[in-house]
Design a protein around this motif. Structure first.
Motif, short mmCIF file in Angstrom:
data_model
loop_
_atom_site.label_atom_id
_atom_site.label_comp_id
_atom_site.label_asym_id
_atom_site.label_seq_id
_atom_site.Cartn_x
_atom_site.Cartn_y
_atom_site.Cartn_z
N ASP A 172 0.81 -1.21 0.00
CA ASP A 172 0.00 0.00 0.00
C ASP A 172 0.85 1.27 0.00
N VAL A 173 2.16 1.14 -0.02
CA VAL A 173 3.02 2.31 0.02
C VAL A 173 3.55 2.65 -1.37
N ILE A 174 4.06 1.65 -2.09
CA ILE A 174 4.62 1.86 -3.43
C ILE A 174 3.89 0.96 -4.42
N ASN A 175 3.38 1.55 -5.47
CA ASN A 175 2.83 0.79 -6.58
C ASN A 175 3.99 0.46 -7.52
N ARG A 176 4.42 -0.80 -7.50
CA ARG A 176 5.62 -1.16 -8.26
C ARG A 176 5.41 -1.10 -9.77
N VAL A 177 4.17 -1.04 -10.20
CA VAL A 177 3.92 -0.91 -11.64
C VAL A 177 4.60 0.36 -12.17
N ALA A 178 4.59 1.42 -11.37
CA ALA A 178 5.24 2.67 -11.80
C ALA A 178 6.72 2.46 -12.02
N LEU A 179 7.38 1.72 -11.13
CA LEU A 179 8.81 1.44 -11.29
C LEU A 179 9.06 0.50 -12.47
N ASP A 180 8.16 -0.45 -12.69
CA ASP A 180 8.29 -1.34 -13.84
C ASP A 180 8.24 -0.54 -15.15
N LYS A 181 7.39 0.48 -15.19
CA LYS A 181 7.27 1.29 -16.41
C LYS A 181 8.56 2.07 -16.66
N ILE A 182 9.18 2.57 -15.59
CA ILE A 182 10.45 3.26 -15.75
C ILE A 182 11.52 2.29 -16.24
N ARG A 183 11.55 1.11 -15.64
CA ARG A 183 12.54 0.08 -16.04
C ARG A 183 12.38 -0.28 -17.51
N SER A 186 14.26 1.36 -20.84
CA SER A 186 15.58 1.03 -21.37
C SER A 186 15.86 -0.45 -21.16
N ARG A 187 16.01 -1.17 -22.25
CA ARG A 187 16.28 -2.61 -22.16
C ARG A 187 17.65 -2.87 -21.53
N ASP A 188 18.64 -2.01 -21.83
CA ASP A 188 20.00 -2.25 -21.38
C ASP A 188 20.28 -1.70 -19.98
N ARG A 189 19.65 -0.57 -19.64
CA ARG A 189 19.98 0.05 -18.35
C ARG A 189 18.73 0.37 -17.54
N VAL A 194 15.99 2.95 -12.82
CA VAL A 194 15.12 2.90 -11.64
C VAL A 194 15.88 3.35 -10.40
N GLN A 195 17.10 2.84 -10.24
CA GLN A 195 17.90 3.20 -9.08
C GLN A 195 18.21 4.69 -9.07
N LYS A 196 18.48 5.26 -10.24
CA LYS A 196 18.78 6.69 -10.34
C LYS A 196 17.57 7.53 -9.99
#
Length: 288
Positions: A172-183, A186-189, A194-196
């Protein structure tokens, strides 16, 4: 919401076939999280990207460089996007060039008054944050021919993080779908991106919260509105949906020119950010 105004791309689009393949765009945005996400989206469309942190810097960049389009955040310090756009249009008129540079408003609002303000300032189109790569490509594609390779490169499903023991507290804190979309940008990085983005958000948000506290204490509703607006879209980009909703509440108070109730909302935001930071840190530790 009222229907969005119809933006009519100019006839100059017919000349795009004769332009160099590499397009150059200017991204005017002050939030480091939004910069990283938008830059990744634009670069994945094979566009060369320059960044400006406020409207004054954007105006100077346009004076000294040639761009195919400008993506202009409306709420920025020093000079906001409306004032910067109006200055760009005025200089075009004074030079006798007419309106030649496509300027696309990017904002975390979707209100009819905001759209009208964008048009009045001389902007050509409107993109509401948070936006997807498909949405930004569609809007830019109305104003210039994108390279043939500039499509969504990653047709496969974005990779999901493996289940973790902390998933229950994070749900309920982080919707990981948002991070998946950022990831997926870029296929290579993708992981590094995401970490940046997470690092930029965790580093920048405490200062934003402190500035909000000072603005509320000083009854500075303009800064309350602007900072809450910016933090809202940054929070949405990393999947901190509850925090983004609190930012929206605070932004509405600023728009209404009042700070009544703002202190309680900000306290809730500070508590929510602690949970968000804990979850994002756990995600980073899991990946590294």
């Amino acid at each position: 919401l009222q229907p969005a105004p119809r933006f009519m791309p100019p006839r100059r689009l017919q000349l795009d076939a004769h332009r160099p393949r590499t397009r150059r765009v200017l991204l005017a945005e002050d939030n480091p999280v939004n910069i990283e996400v938008a830059r990744a989206m634009l670069e994945s469309l094979d566009l060369q990207v320059d960044c400006a942190r406020n409207g004054e810097d954007a105006l100077q960049a346009v004076r000294t460089n040639s761009y195919d389009a400008v993506l202009m955040d409306c709420q920025m310090p020093v000079m906001d996007g409306f004032a910067a756009t109006a200055a760009m249009r005025r200089e075009e008129r004074e030079a006798g060039r007419g309106r030649v540079l496509p300027i696309i408003a990017i904002t975390a609002n979707a209100l009819q008054g905001d759209r009208e303000a964008c048009l009045a300032a001389g902007m050509d189109d409107y993109l509401s944050k948070p936006f997807s790569q498909q949405e930004i490509a569609a809007v830019i594609g109305r104003w210039m021919a994108l390279p043939l390779a500039a499509t969504v490169h990653h047709d496969d499903e974005p990779p999901r993080l493996p289940p973790a023991s902390v998933e229950v507290i994070q749900r309920d804190v982080i919707n990981r779908v948002a991070l998946d979309k950022i990831r997926a940008l870029s296929r290579d990085r993708g992981d590094a991106l995401v970490q940046k983005v997470i690092a930029a958000y965790v580093d920048d948000t405490p200062q934003q919260l402190r500035t909000l506290r000072s603005a509320i204490d000083g009854l500075d509703t303009g800064n309350v509105r602007r900072i809450a607006h910016t933090l809202k879209s940054a929070s949405a980009n990393v999947g901190a949906e509850a925090l983004a909703a609190l930012c929206k509440e605070l932004e509405h108070l600023g728009r209404a020119d009042t700070t009544e109730g703002a202190d309680a909302i900000l306290t809730d935001m500070e508590h929510e950010f602690q949970a968000v930071r804990h979850s994002l840190t756990a995600i980073l530790e899991k990946e590294t």
